[in-house]
Design a protein around this motif. Structure first.
Motif, PDB file in Angstrom:
ATOM      1  N   ALA A  23       0.789  -1.174  -0.009  1.00 46.30           N
ATOM      2  CA  ALA A  23       0.046  -0.157   0.140  1.00 46.30           C
ATOM      3  C   ALA A  23       0.848   1.143  -0.037  1.00 46.30           C
ATOM      4  O   ALA A  23       1.757   1.414   0.895  1.00 46.30           O
ATOM      5  N   ALA A  24       0.560   2.250  -0.932  1.00 45.93           N
ATOM      6  CA  ALA A  24       1.420   3.488  -1.172  1.00 45.93           C
ATOM      7  C   ALA A  24       0.718   4.582  -0.644  1.00 45.93           C
ATOM      8  O   ALA A  24      -0.596   4.608  -0.444  1.00 45.93           O
ATOM      9  N   SER A  25       1.361   5.559   0.125  1.00 48.56           N
ATOM     10  CA  SER A  25       0.887   6.621   0.643  1.00 48.56           C
ATOM     11  C   SER A  25       0.312   7.818  -0.352  1.00 48.56           C
ATOM     12  O   SER A  25      -0.338   8.685   0.056  1.00 48.56           O
ATOM     13  N   ARG A  26       0.493   7.615  -1.452  1.00 48.66           N
ATOM     14  CA  ARG A  26       0.257   8.491  -2.545  1.00 48.66           C
ATOM     15  C   ARG A  26      -0.273   7.850  -3.780  1.00 48.66           C
ATOM     16  O   ARG A  26      -0.082   6.562  -3.996  1.00 48.66           O
ATOM     17  N   SER A  27      -0.762   8.405  -4.797  1.00 50.18           N
ATOM     18  CA  SER A  27      -1.334   7.864  -6.101  1.00 50.18           C
ATOM     19  C   SER A  27      -0.003   7.271  -6.699  1.00 50.18           C
ATOM     20  O   SER A  27       0.999   7.648  -6.855  1.00 50.18           O
ATOM     21  N   ILE A  28      -0.340   5.933  -7.020  1.00 48.96           N
ATOM     22  CA  ILE A  28       0.706   5.165  -7.676  1.00 48.96           C
ATOM     23  C   ILE A  28       0.748   5.278  -9.218  1.00 48.96           C
ATOM     24  O   ILE A  28       1.649   5.077 -10.038  1.00 48.96           O
TER      25      ILE A  28
END
Length: 119
Positions: A23-28
């Motif tokens: 899970a990324a903290s910004r748009s991938i």
């Protein structure tokens, strides 16, 4: 910058399956390349699979036909589906993001998740 959080590791018997999530903290959607690497005890970190914009995918020879990388941009998450696991797949698996900015590529890493395959 981006923070990456892996999950889904664990203990599985040979021949089994696991799905890792990152899970990324910004748009991938704006990240050039995301991928999975692994590091076994006493060995160097190695590439497992990457997915680059628009949809270029690359696998290590050792996992081709067994692992599948995918992404869900709506959830800002990258997955690694691992099937037909073998003991040699035992390692800490790390999520990676490569972000290009001002002509430089910066690597970001998650904390890693342990995958153990028993024979």
């Amino acid at each position: 910058q981006v923070q990456l959080v892996e999950s889904g590791g664990g203990l599985v018997q040979a021949g089994g399956s696991l799905r890792l999530s990152c899970a990324a903290s910004r748009s991938i959607s704006s990240i050039n390349t995301m991928g999975w690497y692994r590091q076994a005890p006493g060995k160097e970190r190695e590439l497992v699979a990457t997915i680059s914009r628009p949809s270029n995918i690359n696998y290590a020879e050792s996992v081709k036909g067994r692992f599948t990388i995918s992404r869900d941009s709506a959830k800002n998450t990258v997955y690694l589906q691992m099937d037909s696991l073998i003991p040699e797949d035992t390692a800490v698996y790390y999520c990676n993001a490569k972000i290009l900015a001002l002509g430089l590529i910066t690597n970001y890493w998650g904390q890693g998740t342990q995958v153990t395959v028993s024979s």
